[in-house]
Design an enzyme around this catalytic site. Structure first.
Site, PDB file in Angstrom:
ATOM      1  CB  SER A   1      -0.967  -0.042   1.197  1.00 21.62           C
ATOM      2  OG  SER A   1      -1.999   0.887   1.054  1.00 21.62           O
TER       3      SER A   1
ATOM      4  CG  ASP B   1      -6.965  -3.186  -2.948  1.00 18.51           C
ATOM      5  OD1 ASP B   1      -7.582  -2.347  -2.250  1.00 18.51           O
ATOM      6  OD2 ASP B   1      -5.730  -3.343  -2.885  1.00 18.51           O
TER       7      ASP B   1
ATOM      8  CG  HIS C   1      -5.640  -2.643   0.611  1.00 15.86           C
ATOM      9  ND1 HIS C   1      -4.891  -2.309  -0.497  1.00 15.86           N
ATOM     10  CD2 HIS C   1      -5.127  -1.905   1.644  1.00 15.86           C
ATOM     11  CE1 HIS C   1      -3.972  -1.408  -0.162  1.00 15.86           C
ATOM     12  NE2 HIS C   1      -4.090  -1.158   1.125  1.00 15.86           N
TER      13      HIS C   1
END
Length: 276
Positions: A97, A227, A256
């Site tokens: 991320s 996600d 995610h």
């Protein structure tokens, strides 16, 4: 605790496990978490003979809660200072991320010999926010909503995110892990509100296009196809086209936080990439 002092005097906490002469694997966590998010992967890579390193980003976890420097240039400079202090060479850098953005920015400008490979998991590059140049991005109002929720009640916001979209626990039939939710909250609340507030702009508005284009080492992109935080169409599918030496693997139905919900699947892919 093991810490280094960065070039601007910020104290950064880090973990460094395993033989010092083994190949280093450096893990970069997501927003607003800490190096603890990589516990499973660090133990697996350690058991496979690697030296494993992970740090808490400035203002996160056990690192110093400074008021400034919460942007990708500072994040990458902190990584460079850590790599220099530990003399990390031929390292594999793995980021999730926001940490994937940090990896892209660091690797693009790293000293020769420091980096062997990089892996970006559910990563934010090339750029998240909607603009004229990125018309199918996420509207800025969404990130303004994050900032408002953080300011109003950070503790509740940090319950809502992991119990909902982060791990896909809001999907019908999802196998919910209360432990993952609690651990996300624990990590988030250990960090500083100012760093987390500023970090929203860092992960959503930074454009990594030139970073991706300039990276020459092999890069593995892994992304969950479901996600809800960093939609795959606006990230991995665009990022792979910008890399000179990239490989993309996606996971149908995964969220995610897929490396936490499905560590055995993801660890096998990461190990195979590291060993190439």
């Amino acid at each position: 605790m093991a810490t280094i002092e960065t070039r601007d005097g910020t104290e950064i906490f880090y973990k460094d496990w395993g033989p010092k002469d083994a190949q280093p694997v450096v893990f970069h966590h997501g927003w607003p978490l800490s190096s603890d998010d990589w516990d499973n992967q660090m133990l697996v890579f350690l058991a496979n003979g690697y030296r494993v390193i992970a740090h808490d980003r400035r203002g996160h976890g056990r690192s110093e809660q400074v008021s400034g420097g919460h942007d990708m240039d500072h994040y990458a400079a902190d990584v460079a200072d850590l790599a220099a202090a530990l003399d990390l060479r031929n390292a594999v850098h793995i980021g999730h991320s926001t940490g994937g953005g940090e990896v892209a920015r660091y690797v693009a400008g790293a000293e020769a010999g420091r980096v062997a490979k990089a892996a970006l998991l559910g990563a934010v590059p090339p750029v998240m926010v909607q603009s004229e140049a990125n018309p199918d991005g996420i509207p800025k109002e969404v990130f303004d909503g994050f900032r408002a929720a953080l300011t109003a009640n950070r503790a509740q916001f940090y319950r809502d995110v992991p119990s909902g979209p982060f791990y896909g626990f809001n999907r019908d039939g999802a196998e919910v892990s209360q432990g993952l939710i609690d651990n996300w909250w624990r990590q988030g609340m250990a960090g500083g509100a100012k760093a987390h507030y500023d970090g929203i702009a860092a992960f959503s508005e930074t454009d990594f296009t030139q970073d991706l284009q300039s990276i020459t080492v092999p890069v593995l992109i892994l992304h969950g196809e479901d996600d809800q935080i960093v939609p795959i169409e606006n990230s991995a599918h665009k990022a792979i086209k910008l890399l000179r030496n990239g490989e993309l693997k996606t996971y149908p139905g995964l969220s995610h936080g897929f490396f936490a919900t499905h560590p055995d699947v993801v660890n096998a892919d990461l190990l195979a990439f590291a060993r190439k």
